[in-house]
Motif scaffolding. Structure first.
Motif, PDB file in Angstrom:
ATOM      1  N   THR A  61       4.579   1.534   0.039  1.00 20.94           N
ATOM      2  CA  THR A  61       4.895   0.545  -0.996  1.00 20.94           C
ATOM      3  C   THR A  61       5.353  -0.761  -0.355  1.00 20.94           C
ATOM      4  O   THR A  61       4.873  -1.842  -0.697  1.00 20.94           O
ATOM      5  CB  THR A  61       6.016   1.094  -1.912  1.00 20.94           C
ATOM      6  N   THR A  62       6.271  -0.637   0.606  1.00 17.05           N
ATOM      7  CA  THR A  62       6.809  -1.815   1.292  1.00 17.05           C
ATOM      8  C   THR A  62       5.705  -2.574   2.015  1.00 17.05           C
ATOM      9  O   THR A  62       5.606  -3.799   1.924  1.00 17.05           O
ATOM     10  CB  THR A  62       7.874  -1.384   2.318  1.00 17.05           C
ATOM     11  N   LEU A  64       2.653  -2.745   1.392  1.00 15.35           N
ATOM     12  CA  LEU A  64       1.751  -3.442   0.471  1.00 15.35           C
ATOM     13  C   LEU A  64       2.470  -4.562  -0.272  1.00 15.35           C
ATOM     14  O   LEU A  64       1.863  -5.581  -0.618  1.00 15.35           O
ATOM     15  CB  LEU A  64       1.175  -2.452  -0.548  1.00 15.35           C
ATOM     16  N   LEU A  65       3.766  -4.361  -0.504  1.00 18.43           N
ATOM     17  CA  LEU A  65       4.516  -5.301  -1.345  1.00 18.43           C
ATOM     18  C   LEU A  65       4.617  -6.691  -0.693  1.00 18.43           C
ATOM     19  O   LEU A  65       4.376  -7.706  -1.354  1.00 18.43           O
ATOM     20  CB  LEU A  65       5.908  -4.733  -1.637  1.00 18.43           C
ATOM     21  N   ALA A  68       1.265  -8.498  -0.860  1.00 13.37           N
ATOM     22  CA  ALA A  68       0.916  -8.735  -2.262  1.00 13.37           C
ATOM     23  C   ALA A  68       1.728  -9.888  -2.835  1.00 13.37           C
ATOM     24  O   ALA A  68       1.205 -10.723  -3.589  1.00 13.37           O
ATOM     25  CB  ALA A  68       1.125  -7.468  -3.084  1.00 13.37           C
ATOM     26  N   TYR A 271      -3.949  -3.389   4.791  1.00 12.21           N
ATOM     27  CA  TYR A 271      -2.926  -3.709   3.783  1.00 12.21           C
ATOM     28  C   TYR A 271      -3.193  -5.059   3.123  1.00 12.21           C
ATOM     29  O   TYR A 271      -2.994  -5.228   1.927  1.00 12.21           O
ATOM     30  CB  TYR A 271      -1.533  -3.759   4.425  1.00 12.21           C
ATOM     31  N   ALA A 275      -3.681  -5.267  -0.794  1.00 11.32           N
ATOM     32  CA  ALA A 275      -2.651  -6.043  -1.481  1.00 11.32           C
ATOM     33  C   ALA A 275      -3.252  -6.999  -2.515  1.00 11.32           C
ATOM     34  O   ALA A 275      -2.569  -7.388  -3.465  1.00 11.32           O
ATOM     35  CB  ALA A 275      -1.817  -6.820  -0.467  1.00 11.32           C
ATOM     36  N   VAL A 278      -3.210  -4.992  -5.468  1.00  9.40           N
ATOM     37  CA  VAL A 278      -1.832  -4.851  -5.933  1.00  9.40           C
ATOM     38  C   VAL A 278      -1.396  -6.105  -6.693  1.00  9.40           C
ATOM     39  O   VAL A 278      -0.843  -6.023  -7.794  1.00  9.40           O
ATOM     40  CB  VAL A 278      -0.880  -4.595  -4.743  1.00  9.40           C
ATOM     41  N   ILE A 289       4.396  -6.739  -9.708  1.00  7.44           N
ATOM     42  CA  ILE A 289       3.785  -6.397  -8.418  1.00  7.44           C
ATOM     43  C   ILE A 289       4.585  -5.280  -7.739  1.00  7.44           C
ATOM     44  O   ILE A 289       4.011  -4.417  -7.069  1.00  7.44           O
ATOM     45  CB  ILE A 289       3.681  -7.656  -7.524  1.00  7.44           C
ATOM     46  N   SER A 293       2.824  -1.979  -6.583  1.00  2.00           N
ATOM     47  CA  SER A 293       2.828  -1.566  -5.178  1.00  2.00           C
ATOM     48  C   SER A 293       3.314  -0.129  -5.028  1.00  2.00           C
ATOM     49  O   SER A 293       2.882   0.581  -4.119  1.00  2.00           O
ATOM     50  CB  SER A 293       3.666  -2.534  -4.335  1.00  2.00           C
ATOM     51  N   GLY A 297       1.081   2.431  -3.292  1.00  2.00           N
ATOM     52  CA  GLY A 297       1.735   3.122  -2.179  1.00  2.00           C
ATOM     53  C   GLY A 297       1.562   4.621  -2.324  1.00  2.00           C
ATOM     54  O   GLY A 297       1.314   5.340  -1.346  1.00  2.00           O
TER      55      GLY A 297
END
Lengths: 340, 291
Positions: A61-62, A64-65, A68, A271, A275, A278, A289, A293, A297
């Motif tokens: 998650t992180t 991608l975040l 994104a 990623y 993203a 995402v 978002i 994510s 994730g």
């Protein structure tokens, strides 16, 4: 704008995404002779089953975040930054190389590593920004080209002029302990996750409540009107692209400092591209978002378990993500942005 | 003397081999962009052509059938892009990016389904030496034909009109959406031949990542070639030449990454306008919505 309209549009998007995920996913699983119940079961279980798996989902998650959020900033300004991948790689490289080259005491090491990544990503984002502001060069093609150049450049640097001791192949030397992010709850999760969440809230505030955020959105939504209102489109483009790259670069630095503990040219399994999905699913709104994510994730971390436990190739996840991007390419991003 | 000549011939031969898939992909990109649709999905179309042609050649034992199937697959993928970018007026860049991700993953998934192994297919009946020569020659023929079509035929004029000002084209009685659609689909057919060349002419199998970013190099060739078929072909040959020289230059101490980065750097320089005036078709990348 009418809230009801936005709601229906958002609702329709969620339906489309769910149909793609479960529809295409089920078909693919049936083709692989796996019951969708078993396949999706393995995916969800692999993403949320144990403390370690939940942590891995949040790590994904992180990862991608950050890109994104960066993409969302650029898209909101009407700039199609598809160079998050390259910006992330450059950020990871700067973080890894400087971190290994100049060991600093604890309280300075981590900030330096993260700042280096942010700066390098920002510079890599600023290049297409300058090209756009100065020469009216298309930022899409420029960012696309710079993705590949980033990989080639960092490969060249770490195996050539900037090679470090303790490196095997396309990587830097190891980061000293002081430059590594501390883990949370005795898992793989680091406080980069918290940093990404805080950043999402800050960006939301910047976009909605500051003059800069207003100018940025105006440049994206109605460039002609923004220009007439005295907003310097070139300057806005440059700042938005730099900021966008900086956030992706910070993400690269957290991967290096949080998980790999050195830079490796293969640090990102795409990623920066995932993203994009995402950011679109999250409606280019930092808070949504965050939700998107987590969902992606989960797909990323659960996909590996799905392959191992149920025998469904994990590429199914990428296939779904690709289709989600195509389906959501019609988001409101399109409407008025590309008139300059 | 003869040794030098042989070395030169070897480099030129290798240049043709390296340039051919780039020429096909770049020509597909030129046609699509002249109609106003930026085809970021060229890489995905190459993958579709390469993968499908191998599967069908393996299943039927007939590489020509395989090649045709590869072209059909490329057209199908291009048709998806064409449909969403014309009828649904979605963003071309974002859709093309999705197409690339989906095609790469789809082929990787297909490998497991068909060959029960990840990474690469089995060896299948290939087009052979003759087929390879035919495809190399055909690439140049295609460049010439596309040049004539774009400059000398009514349809070519329509395509260019849609790339410059679709709204004006529509007013003049040209169906801009239909013209764009078919330009992208035919462009996809041409580009997919590059994929067929990679898997069935240069080799006799499909492996993950075998297109190795050629779709993006082709995009660079389109820009460096200033959106013309002959220019793009020249750019593809130029990039192919450096790819052919890579091994020799590497031995002479030139880093291979620099050579690989050359097409992208060249495109960036061209984009920034350092290599003379470069102008994309005015409506390139802009979704057209009838009002």
């Amino acid at each position: 704008m009418t809230a009801a309209f936005l709601r229906t549009r958002a609702f329709r998007d969620i339906v489309v995404v769910l149909v793609l995920v479960f529809g295409v996913g089920s078909i693919a699983m049936l083709l692989a002779h796996v019951s969708p119940i078993v396949g999706f079961g393995a995916l969800f279980d692999g993403a949320w089953g144990t403390k370690g798996e939940i942590a891995e989902t949040l790590v994904q998650t992180t990862n991608l975040l950050f890109p994104a959020l960066g993409i969302a900033i650029a898209f909101r300004a009407g700039l199609f930054n598809i160079g998050a991948e390259g910006q992330l790689v450059m950020g990871g490289f700067a973080a890894g190389w400087l971190g290994a080259q100049f060991p600093l005491p604890g309280y300075l090491a981590v900030p330096m590593v993260l700042a280096a990544g942010t700066l390098a990503g920002g510079v890599w984002g600023a290049i297409p920004g300058i090209m756009r502001a100065r020469f009216k060069a298309n930022e899409v093609i420029a960012t696309l080209m710079l993705n590949v150049v980033a990989i080639l450049l960092t490969t060249y640097l770490v195996t050539g002029p900037l090679q470090q001791g303790g490196a095997n192949g396309s990587e830097t030397g190891p980061l000293p302990k002081a430059a590594q992010l501390t883990h949370l709850f005795d898992t793989q999760l680091t406080w980069a996750f918290v940093l990404a969440l805080v950043l999402a809230f800050v960006l939301r505030w910047v976009l909605q409540r500051t003059i800069f955020g207003y100018e940025l959105r105006a440049a994206g939504d109605a460039p002609e009107a923004a220009k007439r209102a005295g907003i310097d489109l070139g300057r806005t483009a440059l700042i938005a692209m730099s900021l966008s790259g900086a956030i992706a670069g910070l993400g690269g630095a957290t991967i290096v400092a949080g998980a790999l503990h050195r830079f490796n040219t293969g640090l990102s399994p795409g990623y920066g591209f995932i993203a994009i999905a995402v950011a679109l699913v999250g409606n280019l709104d930092p808070l949504w978002i965050v939700v998107a994510s987590v969902a992606f994730g989960m797909l990323q971390s659960g996909g590996i378990a799905m392959q191992a436990e149920a025998g469904v190739p994990k590429e199914v996840v990428s296939l779904i993500i690709g289709l989600v991007i195509i389906a959501l390419a019609g988001r409101r991003v399109v409407a008025s942005l590309r008139s300059t | 003397m003869n040794a030098t000549l042989a070395a030169v011939m070897a480099i030129l031969g290798l240049t043709l081999i390296k340039a051919t898939p780039l020429i096909y992909a770049a020509l597909g990109g030129v046609l699509s962009e002249r109609a106003g649709v930026v085809n970021i999905g060229l890489e995905g179309i190459l993958i579709a052509g390469a993968f499908t042609s191998v599967v069908v050649s393996g299943a039927t034992g007939n590489p020509i059938l395989g090649a045709l199937a590869g072209v059909l697959a490329g057209m199908l993928l291009a048709a998806i892009l064409a449909y969403v970018t014309t009828r649904l007026a979605v963003d071309q860049i974002v859709a093309g990016t999705g197409l690339n991700i989906a095609a790469l993953a789809g082929a990787a998934f297909g490998l497991v389904l068909v060959y029960h192994q990840p990474g690469a297919s089995h060896e299948v009946p290939a087009l052979g030496r003759t087929g390879e020569t035919v495809l190399v020659v055909l690439a140049f023929v295609a460049a010439g034909v596309l040049h004539l079509v774009l400059t000398r035929t009514p349809w070519g004029l329509h395509v260019r009109a849609c790339g410059e000002d679709p709204s004006a084209a529509d007013s003049a009685g040209i169906d801009a959406l239909k013209t764009r659609f078919w330009a992208v689909v035919i462009g996809g057919a041409i580009a997919s031949l590059g994929g067929v060349y990679l898997s069935l002419a240069e080799l006799d199998l499909y492996s993950d990542g075998m297109t190795a970013g050629r779709g993006f190099i082709a995009l660079a060739a389109v820009i460096f070639g200033r959106w013309t078929p002959l220019g793009a072909t020249g750019a593809a040959l130029f990039f192919g030449f450096f790819a052919a020289l890579q091994f020799s230059l590497q031995r002479a101490g030139v880093p291979s990454e620099l050579l690989q980065a050359l097409p992208y750097l060249a495109a960036l320089v061209a984009l920034a306008g350092f290599a003379g005036r470069v102008r994309a078709p005015a409506a390139d990348g802009v979704p057209y919505v009838r009002s």
